[in-house]
Design an enzyme around this catalytic site. Structure first.
Site, short mmCIF file in Angstrom:
data_model
loop_
_atom_site.label_atom_id
_atom_site.label_comp_id
_atom_site.label_asym_id
_atom_site.label_seq_id
_atom_site.Cartn_x
_atom_site.Cartn_y
_atom_site.Cartn_z
N HIS A 104 0.86 -1.19 0.00
CA HIS A 104 0.00 0.00 0.00
C HIS A 104 0.89 1.24 0.00
CE1 HIS A 104 -3.16 -2.79 1.92
NE2 HIS A 104 -3.41 -2.67 0.63
N GLU A 120 1.98 3.75 2.97
CA GLU A 120 2.58 3.20 4.19
C GLU A 120 4.11 3.23 4.06
OE1 GLU A 120 0.64 -0.60 4.46
OE2 GLU A 120 -1.36 0.32 4.48
N ARG A 171 -3.22 4.70 -2.01
CA ARG A 171 -3.10 3.35 -1.46
C ARG A 171 -2.87 2.28 -2.53
NH1 ARG A 171 -5.34 -0.09 2.79
NH2 ARG A 171 -6.36 -1.93 1.94
N HIS A 186 3.15 -3.88 6.58
CA HIS A 186 2.16 -2.83 6.38
C HIS A 186 2.19 -1.86 7.57
CE1 HIS A 186 -0.08 -4.92 3.06
NE2 HIS A 186 0.53 -5.96 3.60
N GLU A 208 1.53 -5.09 10.89
CA GLU A 208 1.00 -3.73 10.85
C GLU A 208 1.87 -2.94 11.83
OE1 GLU A 208 -1.36 -2.36 9.03
OE2 GLU A 208 -2.30 -4.11 8.11
#
Length: 445
Positions: free
Chosen positions: A195, A198, A253, A323, A397
């Site tokens: 993405h 990020e 994104r 991510h 994440e």
């Protein structure tokens, strides 16, 4: 031995650093003040009625959802982070107050936060290439130039190659990291930047390569890893989207592929994999951030990685996708509420990784199946990797939990990457041990 595809970035590699840096600064100026007055709201619906009302409000406005990434995924007692353009902020304030839904504004001027995120770039003197600065964010051109440099200076442990081209024709570069001792070593795949917005992801992939090469000289654990494993590292998966996030839209994104029927561009590269494609948690509308694409593997970036992983499926034992943001370590399943056959092994690996991460600075990460820990999503890369025989499939994440969102300051690159390095190292070391569990029927999906 794999060879480098000397495409257009090689010509860039020959340019002076000052020219590259000037180009980056010019790129930043393209969205200068674009976000002045924009705000990021944090909304906390407390019951199902408020959830329904909030969904109706947001669906009637043009919003950029940061968390979750789709209106359909909003639930009660869950945090909703939404970026609003300056012209719409008062309308959202009024609607939320009228419905008495709890909220706060945690970013009151988005442009200022964007400028804060990359402040180190302008405050520091530009270092020479021999002192590549791993504590600032880098453009795609700089990252690819760095890859060429590392490939040249660390040829004993590093090999760079291309696995294909993006929609816009950019090479998809991968670094193979490891001692060339055995032809059929086990392998770990790590990708970053799926993405585009990020940015901490590509920063980590570069950090991992740098640290692994430095530690190899004196750290017995890292020497063991690089002697017994190969790491395939893709610093920027979504090269077109990442480039676009530097030049035009900081919060882009998706990929940058065109759609024949709509003006909206791009596909969510983490909804485009052929596993329960375009079901719950993905959108069939090309203008949505979670658009699954016109068909599975429609994106050349996804197809290239699929082809590579299938080619090396007997050796790749772990898949790691990096991510942001939420501070979580996720594993399959994403698309359903069910335990994977080798749950005990994967759960133990996740526990050890999060424990190692915590040992650096005391930062807490949640871990567990993606569907229950985060939300249900179909067509994800970790589900595809697991289904195709990779027993350890994880999605990180990274920081933070929402104070900075996608605008994690450069001052936090070092601690974030340091702690994540410990976690990835723990996962990799676990591969060298045999986890005793019944996976004869692996994998069910």
């Amino acid at each position: 031995m794999m060879t480098v595809d000397f495409g257009w970035p090689f010509r860039l590699f020959l340019l002076p650093s000052a020219i590259i840096f000037s180009a980056v600064l010019c790129a930043h100026s393209l969205y200068k003040n674009r976000y002045a007055g924009d705000q990021v709201f944090r909304i906390n619906p407390s019951n199902n009625e408020e959830v329904g009302t909030l969904k109706t409000i947001l669906e009637s406005m043009k919003v950029d959802l940061w968390q979750p990434n789709s209106v359909s995924l909003i639930g009660w007692n869950a945090t909703v982070d939404v970026h609003m353009k300056r012209r719409d902020t008062q309308r959202l304030h009024a609607a939320l107050k009228q419905e008495r839904i709890k909220y706060s504004v945690f970013i009151s001027n988005l442009q200022q936060e964007i400028e804060k995120q990359t402040r180190l770039r302008s405050s520091r003197k530009r270092r020479s290439e021999s002192q590549y600065d791993y504590e600032i964010y880098h453009s795609l051109e700089e990252i690819q130039r760095w890859m060429f440099e590392m490939n040249t200076t660390h040829s004993d442990l590093l090999n760079m190659f291309s696995i294909g081209k993006s929609y816009e024709g950019r090479p998809l570069y991968v670094l193979q990291l490891g001692k060339r001792s055995r032809a059929q070593k086990k392998a770990v795949w790590i990708d970053c930047g799926v993405h585009a917005r990020e940015w901490i992801g590509p920063a980590f992939c570069q950090w991992f390569v740098k640290e692994a090469l430095n530690l190899y000289r004196y750290d017995t654990a890292m020497r063991r890893l690089l002697n017994q494993l190969n790491f395939y590292i893709m610093p920027v998966f979504n090269v077109d989207g990442y480039h676009f996030s530097w030049t035009t839209d900081r919060f882009w994104r998706k990929t940058r592929s065109k759609n024949g029927k709509f003006h909206c561009r791009g596909v969510d590269a983490n909804r485009n994999w052929k596993v329960k494609w375009c079901e719950e948690g993905a959108s069939s509308h090309p203008c949505d951030d979670t658009y699954c694409g016109p068909n599975p593997k429609s994106e050349p970036e996804v197809r290239a990685v699929v082809k590579f992983l299938r080619k090396h499926k007997k050796r790749v034992k772990a898949y790691i996708s990096v991510h942001a943001y939420a501070q979580m370590l996720l594993y399959p399943y994403s698309y359903k509420y069910a335990a994977i056959p080798n749950f005990n092994c994967v759960e133990s690996a996740a526990h050890n990784a999060v424990k190692a991460l915590y040992s650096a600075y005391g930062v807490k990460y949640r871990y567990g199946p993606a569907s229950t820990t985060l939300y249900v999503s179909s067509g994800s890369s970790i589900d595809w990797a697991y289904r195709n025989g990779i027993p350890y499939a994880f999605a990180f994440e990274l920081r933070d939990t929402g104070y900075f969102g996608f605008l994690l300051p450069e001052t936090l690159i070092n601690p974030t990457c340091n702690e994540t390095m410990r976690a990835v190292k723990a996962i990799a070391l676990g591969l060298l041990k045999k986890c005793h569990t019944d996976t004869d029927a692996f994998p069910y999906i």
